[in-house]
Design an enzyme around this catalytic site. Structure first.
Site, PDB file in Angstrom:
ATOM      1  N   TRP A 102      20.182 -11.948  12.107  1.00 23.59           N
ATOM      2  CA  TRP A 102      18.845 -11.336  12.010  1.00 23.59           C
ATOM      3  C   TRP A 102      17.763 -12.294  12.480  1.00 23.59           C
ATOM      4  O   TRP A 102      16.808 -11.888  13.152  1.00 23.59           O
ATOM      5  CB  TRP A 102      18.585 -10.821  10.597  1.00 23.59           C
ATOM      6  CG  TRP A 102      19.433  -9.620  10.300  1.00 23.59           C
ATOM      7  CD1 TRP A 102      20.468  -9.539   9.410  1.00 23.59           C
ATOM      8  CD2 TRP A 102      19.357  -8.326  10.935  1.00 23.59           C
ATOM      9  NE1 TRP A 102      21.029  -8.286   9.456  1.00 23.59           N
ATOM     10  CE2 TRP A 102      20.376  -7.518  10.374  1.00 23.59           C
ATOM     11  CE3 TRP A 102      18.537  -7.777  11.922  1.00 23.59           C
ATOM     12  CZ2 TRP A 102      20.585  -6.185  10.763  1.00 23.59           C
ATOM     13  CZ3 TRP A 102      18.745  -6.452  12.313  1.00 23.59           C
ATOM     14  CH2 TRP A 102      19.755  -5.680  11.742  1.00 23.59           C
ATOM     15  N   ASP A 172      11.566 -13.344   6.516  1.00 21.92           N
ATOM     16  CA  ASP A 172      12.159 -12.003   6.473  1.00 21.92           C
ATOM     17  C   ASP A 172      13.019 -11.925   5.219  1.00 21.92           C
ATOM     18  O   ASP A 172      14.179 -12.328   5.219  1.00 21.92           O
ATOM     19  CB  ASP A 172      13.008 -11.786   7.740  1.00 21.92           C
ATOM     20  CG  ASP A 172      13.832 -10.503   7.666  1.00 21.92           C
ATOM     21  OD1 ASP A 172      13.681  -9.744   6.689  1.00 21.92           O
ATOM     22  OD2 ASP A 172      14.632 -10.277   8.597  1.00 21.92           O
ATOM     23  N   LYS A 196      17.415  -2.347   0.697  1.00 19.68           N
ATOM     24  CA  LYS A 196      18.471  -3.143   0.076  1.00 19.68           C
ATOM     25  C   LYS A 196      18.176  -3.334  -1.411  1.00 19.68           C
ATOM     26  O   LYS A 196      18.942  -2.885  -2.251  1.00 19.68           O
ATOM     27  CB  LYS A 196      18.626  -4.479   0.794  1.00 19.68           C
ATOM     28  CG  LYS A 196      19.152  -4.277   2.215  1.00 19.68           C
ATOM     29  CD  LYS A 196      18.656  -5.304   3.172  1.00 19.68           C
ATOM     30  CE  LYS A 196      18.784  -4.884   4.619  1.00 19.68           C
ATOM     31  NZ  LYS A 196      20.077  -4.353   5.010  1.00 19.68           N
TER      32      LYS A 196
END
Ligand SMILES: Cc1ncc(COP(=O)(O)O)c(C=O)c1O
Length: 360
Positions: A102, A172, A196
């Site tokens: 990511w 992030d 999530k």
């Protein structure tokens, strides 16, 4: 009704009490005669939901008054673009600490607006540890330093917040948001997709220090311009109302459970249970440096990938779905976010031990 222990990385399991509350309020939200899904976002009922969600999030994280809390759309991937568009502020590059896939994607996206300086990355992109802080090549003139506190695919997590001097730190937090307390004042900006640990897909939380606002690139779409979003209380356009409401219910659940300190202890305990099973059963392997192992996404491999399909099939039959590792790395991944009860982790450990005993 039968519910499983869902180990999916996201969208992911939600607290059962939140789902039940949403069910009870589905047709008639608190005497309004309508569902939250049907309300105008300008209606005072929805405004009260939105305001309470923001306040609860501020309370949970202890967000200082000089930070804006934004509820945006476009996911964390949208933020890979929004961050450089807003935060380059006349500079040409930003530093990236890349500890997984990511972070790498975030570094690639900035290329349309500026330059990524990869200040740290494991050799050969072997994402199984965090490069030692003293090896990072930070540029004092960078617009910001970006990192990914938890890499969802590789299961690599920072248990610490990097010190990067005066340059704003951007993180992030998607897959570890609200999993433990953090000192928000150490960051210039935090972002997280909700799906999530915070709620359903479709909403993204951004927490940004006010002095960083107002210098977006002229090409920045209005809905990605933090200043415009902040000035319009995240209602520059129709927000993701229902997702916002569910996030609000999750924030209230977190408060009822005792807040992030209690949640962190629980998460650490759940992760220890699973890593201990992996480490004490020679059949399973986790490749991540012990100090950098994720509390949220626990990856592991079997001795022979030919056993994977059977492992997954048996797990699904035992009501333990969602364990397949990301397609880019293979193996297994158990996502054990806040809403995964310890009983779910214990059921997985029991299943793993039995599978190793019979196939090992
Ligand atoms: C750490 C991290 N960043 C970014 C993303 C992408 O999020 P989205 O699908 O909300 O764009 C994910 C999704 O799994 C993630 O885990």
């Amino acid at each position: 009704m039968s519910r499983v222990f869902n180990f999916s990385a996201g969208p992911a399991t939600l607290p059962e009490s939140v789902l039940m509350q949403a069910r009870d309020e589905l047709l008639d939200w608190r005497g309004s005669g309508m569902s939250v899904m049907e309300m105008s976002h300008r209606d005072k009922d929805f405004m009260s939901i939105a305001t309470a969600a923001e306040q609860d999030l501020r309370d949970l994280l202890g967000v200082p008054a000089n930070y804006k809390v934004l509820f945006m759309q476009g996911g964390a991937t949208g933020q890979f673009a929004a961050v450089p568009m807003n935060l380059l502020r006349g500079k040409t590059s930003a530093d990236f600490i890349v500890t997984g896939a990511w972070g790498l994607k975030a570094a690639k996206e900035i290329a349309k607006y500026g330059k990524a300086n990869i200040a740290a990355k494991p050799v050969d992109s072997r994402f199984n540890h965090i490069p030692a802080r003293e090896t990072w090549k930070l540029d004092p003139d960078a617009a910001y330093v970006h990192y990914t506190p938890n890499e969802t695919i590789e299961g690599v997590e920072f248990g610490w917040i990097p010190e990067v001097g005066e340059v704003p730190l951007v993180a992030d937090f998607s897959s570890t948001f609200l999993s433990r307390p953090i000192d928000v004042s150490k960051f210039g900006l935090i972002y997280a997709g909700a799906q999530k640990n915070a709620g359903p897909a479709g909403i993204t939380m951004v927490i940004v220090r006010e002095d960083l606002l107002g210098q977006a690139l002229p090409v920045t779409p209005s809905i990605f311009d933090y200043k415009q979003v902040a000035d319009n209380e995240s209602m520059l356009n129709t927000p993701s109302c229902y997702a916002w409401y569910i996030c609000g219910l999750v924030f209230q659940w977190l408060k009822r459970e005792g807040g992030l300190k209690v949640i962190a202890e629980r998460n650490q305990h759940k992760a220890a249970l699973l890593y201990d099973a992996i480490d004490t059963t020679p059949f399973y392997t986790n490749p991540v440096a012990k100090s950098d192992r994720s509390w949220m996404n626990v990856v592991f491999t079997l001795p022979d990938a030919a056993l994977d399909a059977e492992f997954l099939k048996g797990a699904k039959a035992a009501n333990l779905p969602g364990l397949k590792g990301h397609r880019s790395v293979g193996g297994m991944r158990a996502s054990i976010y806040n809403a995964m009860p310890e009983a779910g982790v214990q059921a997985l450990v029991d299943y793993m031990r039995e599978f190793a005993r019979t196939r090992g």
